[in-house]
Design a protein around this motif. Sequence first.
Motif, PDB file in Angstrom:
ATOM      1  N   THR A 271       0.853  -1.188   0.000  1.00 19.41           N
ATOM      2  CA  THR A 271       0.000   0.000   0.000  1.00 19.41           C
ATOM      3  C   THR A 271       0.886   1.233   0.000  1.00 19.41           C
ATOM      4  O   THR A 271       2.093   1.157   0.277  1.00 19.41           O
ATOM      5  CB  THR A 271      -0.928   0.054   1.228  1.00 19.41           C
ATOM      6  OG1 THR A 271      -0.190   0.499   2.378  1.00 19.41           O
ATOM      7  CG2 THR A 271      -1.566  -1.295   1.499  1.00 19.41           C
ATOM      8  N   GLU A 343       5.162   4.868  -5.651  1.00 20.97           N
ATOM      9  CA  GLU A 343       4.276   4.282  -6.652  1.00 20.97           C
ATOM     10  C   GLU A 343       4.097   2.801  -6.379  1.00 20.97           C
ATOM     11  O   GLU A 343       4.907   2.170  -5.697  1.00 20.97           O
ATOM     12  CB  GLU A 343       4.839   4.491  -8.050  1.00 20.97           C
ATOM     13  CG  GLU A 343       6.228   3.884  -8.249  1.00 20.97           C
ATOM     14  CD  GLU A 343       6.901   4.370  -9.519  1.00 20.97           C
ATOM     15  OE1 GLU A 343       6.960   3.585 -10.495  1.00 20.97           O
ATOM     16  OE2 GLU A 343       7.358   5.534  -9.536  1.00 20.97           O
ATOM     17  N   ASP A 351      -2.644  -3.477  -9.969  1.00 24.88           N
ATOM     18  CA  ASP A 351      -2.691  -2.222  -9.236  1.00 24.88           C
ATOM     19  C   ASP A 351      -1.965  -1.140 -10.023  1.00 24.88           C
ATOM     20  O   ASP A 351      -1.092  -1.427 -10.838  1.00 24.88           O
ATOM     21  CB  ASP A 351      -2.020  -2.383  -7.874  1.00 24.88           C
ATOM     22  CG  ASP A 351      -2.606  -1.452  -6.831  1.00 24.88           C
ATOM     23  OD1 ASP A 351      -3.324  -0.521  -7.217  1.00 24.88           O
ATOM     24  OD2 ASP A 351      -2.344  -1.663  -5.634  1.00 24.88           O
ATOM     25  N   GLN A 352      -2.329   0.100  -9.769  1.00 22.91           N
ATOM     26  CA  GLN A 352      -1.666   1.249 -10.382  1.00 22.91           C
ATOM     27  C   GLN A 352      -2.013   2.465  -9.531  1.00 22.91           C
ATOM     28  O   GLN A 352      -3.149   2.936  -9.522  1.00 22.91           O
ATOM     29  CB  GLN A 352      -2.136   1.468 -11.822  1.00 22.91           C
ATOM     30  CG  GLN A 352      -1.365   2.537 -12.586  1.00 22.91           C
ATOM     31  CD  GLN A 352      -0.060   2.018 -13.170  1.00 22.91           C
ATOM     32  OE1 GLN A 352       0.298   0.859 -12.963  1.00 22.91           O
ATOM     33  NE2 GLN A 352       0.647   2.862 -13.886  1.00 22.91           N
ATOM     34  N   ALA A 353      -1.034   2.972  -8.795  1.00 19.85           N
ATOM     35  CA  ALA A 353      -1.302   4.104  -7.910  1.00 19.85           C
ATOM     36  C   ALA A 353      -0.019   4.891  -7.694  1.00 19.85           C
ATOM     37  O   ALA A 353       1.090   4.394  -7.919  1.00 19.85           O
ATOM     38  CB  ALA A 353      -1.870   3.628  -6.577  1.00 19.85           C
ATOM     39  N   ARG A 354      -0.178   6.143  -7.256  1.00 18.03           N
ATOM     40  CA  ARG A 354       0.943   7.041  -6.969  1.00 18.03           C
ATOM     41  C   ARG A 354       0.664   7.766  -5.662  1.00 18.03           C
ATOM     42  O   ARG A 354      -0.496   7.933  -5.254  1.00 18.03           O
ATOM     43  CB  ARG A 354       1.137   8.076  -8.090  1.00 18.03           C
ATOM     44  CG  ARG A 354       1.467   7.486  -9.464  1.00 18.03           C
ATOM     45  CD  ARG A 354       2.885   6.940  -9.484  1.00 18.03           C
ATOM     46  NE  ARG A 354       3.286   6.556 -10.835  1.00 18.03           N
ATOM     47  CZ  ARG A 354       3.114   5.351 -11.353  1.00 18.03           C
ATOM     48  NH1 ARG A 354       2.465   4.405 -10.638  1.00 18.03           N
ATOM     49  NH2 ARG A 354       3.543   5.068 -12.569  1.00 18.03           N
ATOM     50  N   ILE A 364      -2.797  10.324  -2.264  1.00 18.16           N
ATOM     51  CA  ILE A 364      -2.710   9.050  -2.979  1.00 18.16           C
ATOM     52  C   ILE A 364      -3.677   9.088  -4.149  1.00 18.16           C
ATOM     53  O   ILE A 364      -4.850   9.409  -3.983  1.00 18.16           O
ATOM     54  CB  ILE A 364      -3.038   7.859  -2.057  1.00 18.16           C
ATOM     55  CG1 ILE A 364      -2.028   7.762  -0.920  1.00 18.16           C
ATOM     56  CG2 ILE A 364      -3.060   6.552  -2.853  1.00 18.16           C
ATOM     57  CD1 ILE A 364      -2.328   6.650   0.076  1.00 18.16           C
ATOM     58  N   ARG A 365      -3.162   8.748  -5.325  1.00 21.30           N
ATOM     59  CA  ARG A 365      -3.993   8.705  -6.535  1.00 21.30           C
ATOM     60  C   ARG A 365      -4.096   7.264  -6.997  1.00 21.30           C
ATOM     61  O   ARG A 365      -3.084   6.626  -7.311  1.00 21.30           O
ATOM     62  CB  ARG A 365      -3.366   9.579  -7.639  1.00 21.30           C
ATOM     63  CG  ARG A 365      -4.039   9.461  -9.003  1.00 21.30           C
ATOM     64  CD  ARG A 365      -5.340  10.224  -9.085  1.00 21.30           C
ATOM     65  NE  ARG A 365      -5.967  10.073 -10.394  1.00 21.30           N
ATOM     66  CZ  ARG A 365      -5.720  10.843 -11.453  1.00 21.30           C
ATOM     67  NH1 ARG A 365      -4.819  11.825 -11.359  1.00 21.30           N
ATOM     68  NH2 ARG A 365      -6.356  10.657 -12.587  1.00 21.30           N
ATOM     69  N   ASN A 366      -5.317   6.737  -7.025  1.00 20.21           N
ATOM     70  CA  ASN A 366      -5.571   5.383  -7.497  1.00 20.21           C
ATOM     71  C   ASN A 366      -6.039   5.465  -8.942  1.00 20.21           C
ATOM     72  O   ASN A 366      -7.110   5.987  -9.234  1.00 20.21           O
ATOM     73  CB  ASN A 366      -6.628   4.706  -6.621  1.00 20.21           C
ATOM     74  CG  ASN A 366      -6.931   3.295  -7.061  1.00 20.21           C
ATOM     75  OD1 ASN A 366      -6.197   2.719  -7.861  1.00 20.21           O
ATOM     76  ND2 ASN A 366      -8.010   2.725  -6.544  1.00 20.21           N
ATOM     77  N   LEU A 373      -7.881  -0.342  -3.000  1.00 20.92           N
ATOM     78  CA  LEU A 373      -6.462  -0.206  -2.687  1.00 20.92           C
ATOM     79  C   LEU A 373      -5.948  -1.386  -1.862  1.00 20.92           C
ATOM     80  O   LEU A 373      -4.760  -1.559  -1.700  1.00 20.92           O
ATOM     81  CB  LEU A 373      -6.221   1.093  -1.922  1.00 20.92           C
ATOM     82  CG  LEU A 373      -6.295   2.376  -2.753  1.00 20.92           C
ATOM     83  CD1 LEU A 373      -6.223   3.590  -1.847  1.00 20.92           C
ATOM     84  CD2 LEU A 373      -5.171   2.421  -3.777  1.00 20.92           C
TER      85      LEU A 373
END
Length: 382
Positions: A271, A343, A351-354, A364-366, A373
């Motif tokens: 996470t 990231e 998954d793909q998040a920053r 946090i950008r999902n 998440l």
Amino acid sequence: ALSFVLGVASLSAASYTGDRPNMILIIGDDQAWDDSSVYGHPHLKLPSQERLAREGMRFDRGFVTSSSCSPSRSSIITGRYPHHTGAEQLHWPIPEGTLTFVELLQKSGYWTAAAGKWHLGEAVKKHFDVVKEADVSGFQLPTGAAEAQGKFIQQMQGDARSGCDQWVPTLKARPKDKPFFLWLGALDPHRPYDENIREHPFKPEDIVIPPYVIDHPSVRKDLALYYDEIARLDDYIGRVMDELDRQGIADNTLILYLSDNGRPFVRDKTTLYDSGIRTPWLMKWPRGIKPGTSTMSVVSAVDIAPTFLELAGFRPSPLWEGKSFARLFKNPKVKIRQYAYAEKHWHDYEDQARAVRSEQFKYIRNFYPDLPLTPSARCIAR
């Protein structure tokens, strides 16, 4: 790019005068920042980590770039964010031709070695003069009673399972006429866990349950085994420091300990919460760091490469996406960066998040809003 950087640095093996520090990077595997007496844990006493803090500097806002093992380590060794390393997903190897700070140290006269957990692929092994990956095979049984053999097997398997059994032998084998860099990787406290790996294992009442985790006997048992492995790792850190003292080289040897990501429990590893990307950061260097200091300055794992290179005599270069934090050694209040970035990509789940982290806040950008998440990887089986 390599010739450019070496030219700018104006260093070669022949230029070594004995003034450049030896450097040791110790990487734990899944230790959360607050699972240590150094950061206030009331029961998880870790003498070696306490010694690093007492004799050096404690970083209170140290962040990795990914909460997944191999992408995080790839980012450390390249000084670049995971999506720029070509190894942004779990188990992806670092591509051939990738520049690492270890390669530059090697070409400037450092003896470079790695021991323990590797997880970086084959291409960058040539940047090390010696690579000793963790291996449980090949142990020779002692002669004698079955009881003695059984104890030997248990001990050797435990040492090997830690990933740390070759740390001190590698340090002993260093050439004495060169500065050295050691990349020491642990397998502790990564799952799976074994019972009775310590003479005095942690008990359920020693556990501090994270506020987002259910307080249940099975959870306490699981966390106790996790604590046991952190304590075993701490013992090996102490052995490295003792060996430096024995060799009489501790004064000009820098040690940095951090973990590649947070604990392998729900809402932690994989996470982008602080419990996934904020880890212990402890640095000791008697010649360059005042003992017993701490800093609240934000630092990122991409800052390690330019820091180590600066200490080795290299000038700043745009090839590194991080910033040297060497100025903190003299002034812990210096601001190195305003934000730390992280990231996450595939790790057992799509998954793909920053994330962006300042001193006080996190965003946090999902990028997959149709997917949650969580769940966290490595916490499903128990």
